[in-house]
Each structure stands twice: as structure tokens, then as C-alpha cells.
Design a protein around this motif. Structure first.
Motif, short mmCIF file in Angstrom:
data_model
loop_
_atom_site.label_atom_id
_atom_site.label_comp_id
_atom_site.label_asym_id
_atom_site.label_seq_id
_atom_site.Cartn_x
_atom_site.Cartn_y
_atom_site.Cartn_z
N ALA A 78 0.83 -1.21 0.00
CA ALA A 78 0.00 0.00 0.00
C ALA A 78 0.86 1.26 0.00
CB ALA A 78 -0.93 0.00 1.20
N ALA A 79 1.92 1.25 0.81
CA ALA A 79 2.81 2.41 0.87
C ALA A 79 3.51 2.63 -0.46
CB ALA A 79 3.83 2.22 1.99
N ARG A 80 3.87 1.54 -1.13
CA ARG A 80 4.55 1.67 -2.43
C ARG A 80 3.61 2.25 -3.48
NH1 ARG A 80 6.05 -3.31 -2.99
NH2 ARG A 80 4.48 -3.93 -4.51
N LEU A 81 2.35 1.80 -3.49
CA LEU A 81 1.39 2.36 -4.44
C LEU A 81 1.18 3.84 -4.16
CD1 LEU A 81 -0.68 2.09 -6.71
CD2 LEU A 81 -2.38 1.47 -4.98
N ALA A 82 1.04 4.21 -2.89
CA ALA A 82 0.86 5.62 -2.55
C ALA A 82 2.04 6.45 -3.02
CB ALA A 82 0.65 5.77 -1.05
N ALA A 83 3.26 5.96 -2.78
CA ALA A 83 4.45 6.71 -3.17
C ALA A 83 4.53 6.87 -4.69
CB ALA A 83 5.70 6.00 -2.65
N LYS A 84 4.24 5.79 -5.41
CA LYS A 84 4.27 5.87 -6.87
C LYS A 84 3.19 6.80 -7.41
CE LYS A 84 6.25 1.33 -8.03
NZ LYS A 84 6.01 0.07 -8.78
N SER A 85 2.11 6.93 -6.66
CA SER A 85 0.98 7.78 -7.07
C SER A 85 1.12 9.20 -6.56
CB SER A 85 -0.33 7.18 -6.57
OG SER A 85 -0.49 5.84 -7.01
N GLU A 86 2.22 9.50 -5.84
CA GLU A 86 2.49 10.82 -5.25
C GLU A 86 1.43 11.19 -4.22
OE1 GLU A 86 2.99 13.48 -8.57
OE2 GLU A 86 4.73 12.38 -9.34
N LEU A 87 1.09 10.19 -3.40
CA LEU A 87 0.10 10.34 -2.34
C LEU A 87 0.64 9.71 -1.07
CD1 LEU A 87 -2.95 9.16 -4.47
CD2 LEU A 87 -2.50 11.54 -3.80
N VAL A 88 -0.16 9.73 -0.01
CA VAL A 88 0.20 9.03 1.23
C VAL A 88 -0.99 8.16 1.64
CG1 VAL A 88 1.80 10.80 2.05
CG2 VAL A 88 -0.62 10.94 2.68
N VAL A 89 -0.70 7.09 2.38
CA VAL A 89 -1.76 6.22 2.89
C VAL A 89 -2.45 6.93 4.05
CG1 VAL A 89 -2.27 4.04 4.04
CG2 VAL A 89 -0.61 4.10 2.16
N LEU A 90 -3.77 6.93 4.00
CA LEU A 90 -4.57 7.56 5.05
C LEU A 90 -5.10 6.53 6.03
CD1 LEU A 90 -6.15 9.94 6.25
CD2 LEU A 90 -7.72 9.81 4.32
N GLY A 91 -5.56 5.39 5.53
CA GLY A 91 -6.09 4.35 6.41
C GLY A 91 -6.60 3.18 5.61
N GLY A 92 -7.04 2.15 6.32
CA GLY A 92 -7.61 0.98 5.69
C GLY A 92 -6.56 -0.03 5.26
N GLY A 93 -6.95 -0.90 4.32
CA GLY A 93 -6.10 -2.00 3.89
C GLY A 93 -6.62 -3.31 4.46
N ALA A 94 -5.71 -4.15 4.90
CA ALA A 94 -6.11 -5.45 5.44
C ALA A 94 -6.98 -5.30 6.68
CB ALA A 94 -4.88 -6.29 5.78
N THR A 95 -6.75 -4.27 7.47
CA THR A 95 -7.53 -4.05 8.69
C THR A 95 -8.96 -3.64 8.41
OG1 THR A 95 -6.49 -1.87 8.76
CG2 THR A 95 -5.57 -3.56 10.20
N ALA A 96 -9.26 -3.28 7.15
CA ALA A 96 -10.63 -2.99 6.73
C ALA A 96 -11.11 -4.03 5.71
CB ALA A 96 -10.71 -1.59 6.12
N ALA A 97 -10.37 -5.14 5.60
CA ALA A 97 -10.71 -6.23 4.67
C ALA A 97 -10.64 -5.81 3.20
CB ALA A 97 -12.07 -6.83 4.99
N GLY A 98 -9.79 -4.82 2.90
CA GLY A 98 -9.57 -4.46 1.50
C GLY A 98 -9.75 -3.01 1.14
N PRO A 99 -10.79 -2.29 1.60
CA PRO A 99 -10.88 -0.86 1.31
C PRO A 99 -9.70 -0.09 1.92
CG PRO A 99 -13.02 -1.70 1.95
CD PRO A 99 -12.03 -2.80 2.23
N LEU A 100 -9.21 0.88 1.16
CA LEU A 100 -8.02 1.65 1.54
C LEU A 100 -8.29 3.11 1.19
CD1 LEU A 100 -4.82 1.50 2.25
CD2 LEU A 100 -4.54 1.54 -0.23
N LEU A 101 -7.73 4.02 1.97
CA LEU A 101 -7.82 5.44 1.70
C LEU A 101 -6.42 6.02 1.49
CD1 LEU A 101 -10.34 6.42 4.52
CD2 LEU A 101 -10.88 6.10 2.09
N MET A 102 -6.26 6.84 0.45
CA MET A 102 -5.03 7.58 0.22
C MET A 102 -5.39 9.05 0.02
SD MET A 102 -2.74 5.05 -2.24
CE MET A 102 -3.71 5.32 -3.72
N CYS A 103 -4.43 9.93 0.26
CA CYS A 103 -4.71 11.36 0.12
C CYS A 103 -3.46 12.10 -0.29
CB CYS A 103 -5.28 11.95 1.41
SG CYS A 103 -4.13 11.95 2.80
N SER A 104 -3.66 13.30 -0.81
CA SER A 104 -2.54 14.20 -1.09
C SER A 104 -2.17 14.95 0.19
CB SER A 104 -2.93 15.20 -2.17
OG SER A 104 -3.85 16.16 -1.65
N LEU A 105 -1.08 15.68 0.13
CA LEU A 105 -0.65 16.46 1.30
C LEU A 105 -1.55 17.67 1.54
CD1 LEU A 105 3.23 16.35 0.96
CD2 LEU A 105 1.72 14.87 2.30
N ARG A 106 -2.51 17.85 0.68
CA ARG A 106 -3.48 18.93 0.89
C ARG A 106 -4.39 18.64 2.07
NH1 ARG A 106 -8.59 20.45 -2.95
NH2 ARG A 106 -9.09 22.43 -1.97
#
Length: 268
Positions: free
Chosen positions: A69-97
Motif C-alpha cells: 500500500a505504501a509503495r502504491l501511494a508513493a508511486k501515485s504521489e500520495l500518502v496512505v490515510l487508512g484501511g487496507g487489510a484491517t478494513a478487509a480491502g478498502p483503503l484510503l489515500m490522500c494528497s498532502l493537501r
């Protein structure tokens, strides 16, 4: 398939904070099929959409899922906000805005023998706007999906935000019971401000809309749909769904101070 006259990303309004503190926000919803396909193509699609907020479905859930998840966020020029395995798949990413107020991952009741489902939720601020977020991926089974739609609406109410965005893979076409249940309380972005193209699955020959960006009534949709000017090769190799991109205007929160509305954003 409906196509609007203006359907290129470059014609969309830019993300910005307006003088009254309201925020114009780009939101992307994308099922990434556990990043099992072309990860670089996936990141290129996300970057091309220039989103402020990304609501992902089917993020990696197993071995080293946080690193993926962190690698996808970095490649997308974003950061991980929350979610992932702990939400059974849904994930949130955001810009530094975005300034992050809180996050919470929610697991929905498990039906034995079926896939575990969950919700990735957060409350963020952009400019003077306070926005609730829910990323979801509903069940393949109609009765379970309808029940999950009700639980999702309960979670939207529990966030305590006047302005909330819900996005995800609903595994159902418009007019279905779950879709109808959700849109009794939430706006359907495509139905409200159609832009681009409508169908989201399968990526290589889309013939149905099963992915959506929804919002509470006071959020103003400026546009919502699948962009028409993304690289078709990237779209076909990134994952099996097409991305849904929306631009919304979110009013400033009544409690926001002038400093909060005008000041710089911080990453959570």
C-alpha cells in the motif's frame, strides 16, 4: 454508453480552496484487484487523475500488505490515510493537501464461507471544509449486500460529518435494491453531474456500472464519471475495473475559523 461533451481531465476544475473556505476536491474511486496486475500502470492512471482523495477497493490484504500500500501511494504521489487489510480491502489515500482528523477501519459481520467485508473511514479537512470518507466493497450476494448497505449508512451517520463522500465497488447496477437503498439518502455522482463515460467493468470492454461515488446532499457534484483521455493500455493492464473520478465542491464547516480556512494543509 453516455459520454459528456467535456470529458477530459484537463477540462475539470482545479483543486482549490475558495475565499469563503469551501473546497473544490478531486475524488477517485478505484478497485485495484489486490495490485495483481501492472502496478506501474495503476500508479500512472492515479497520477493522471490528480486526485486529492483516493478511495480504493481490493487493496492487498496479506503478506506485507502495508508495504504494498505504501509503495502504491508513493508511486501515485500520495500518502496512505487508512484501511487496507484491517478494513478487509478498502483503503484510503490522500494528497498532502488533506489534514487528517481521525481514521477508523470497520469490519462488517462475516457470513461463514464468504469473503470478509469492511469499511475504511476517515474525517479530513481541506481548506475550511470538513469531510467524512467511507470506502466500501459490497458483497456479491444480494441479501448480504443489502444488509451491508444499511450498515454503511449507519456508519455515515456515526461519522458526525455534515459532508460525507462514500465510494466503492457496489457489485450491483443502478436500480438494484442496495443501490436504491443507498441513493435514498446519498447523491449518485454520475446521475447528478455525468461526465466522461458511465460503465466501469470490465476494464477492457465495460458494459455495466457497478462502481460509484456517492455523497450527502449538501456536497455539490461538479462532474463524475470515467475519464476518456487516460491511456487505454494502462487502463487495460492496471486492474479489471475502470476508475471513477469526481470533482465536488464542499462548503466550509460552520465551525471553521478563518485561519483554518486559509492556512496550509498538513499530512496525517
Amino acid at each position: 454508453m453516455a459520454i459528456s461533451a467535456n470529458s477530459t481531465i484537463g477540462e475539470l476544475p482545479d483543486s482549490r480552496t475558495e475565499p469563503d473556505g469551501s473546497a473544490v476536491v478531486r475524488i477517485l474511486s478505484y478497485n485495484v484487484r489486490s495490485m495483481r496486475d501492472d502496478e506501474d500502470a495503476l500508479a500512472r492512471v492515479i497520477r493522471a487523475c490528480a486526485p486529492d482523495l483516493v478511495l480504493v477497493q481490493e487493496a492487498p490484504r496479506f503478506f506485507r500488505w502495508r508495504k504494498h500500500a505504501a509503495r502504491l501511494a508513493a508511486k501515485s504521489e500520495l500518502v496512505v490515510l487508512g484501511g487496507g487489510a484491517t478494513a478487509a480491502g478498502p483503503l484510503l489515500m490522500c494528497s498532502l493537501r488533506a489534514t487528517v482528523e481521525r481514521t477508523e477501519d470497520v469490519l462488517l459481520p462475516l457470513v461463514p464461507g464468504r469473503h470478509r467485508r469492511g469499511l475504511a473511514t476517515a474525517v479530513v479537512r481541506l481548506g475550511g471544509a470538513r469531510i467524512g470518507l467511507v470506502s466500501c466493497h459490497l458483497s456479491l450476494y444480494e441479501e448480504e449486500r443489502h444488509h451491508q448497505a444499511g450498515l454503511l449508512l449507519d456508519r455515515v451517520a456515526a461519522l458526525g460529518t455534515t459532508h460525507t463522500i462514500v465510494a466503492g465497488d457496489l457489485n450491483e447496477r443502478p436500480g438494484g435494491r442496495s443501490w436504491t437503498r443507498l441513493t435514498k439518502e446519498l447523491q449518485d455522482g454520475w446521475a447528478t453531474a455525468p461526465w466522461g463515460t458511465e460503465y466501469t467493468w470490465p476494464a477492457t470492454a465495460p458494459d455495466r456500472r457497478i462502481d460509484a461515488i456517492l455523497a450527502t446532499p449538501d456536497v455539490e457534484f461538479l462532474s463524475c464519471g470515467v475519464p476518456t483521455d487516460l491511456d487505454p493500455t494502462d487502463l487495460g493492464t492496471a486492474t479489471d475495473h475502470l476508475p471513477v473520478l469526481a470533482v465536488v465542491r464542499v462548503p466550509a464547516d460552520a465551525a471553521a475559523t478563518p485561519a483554518a480556512a486559509a492556512g496550509p494543509a498538513a499530512a496525517g
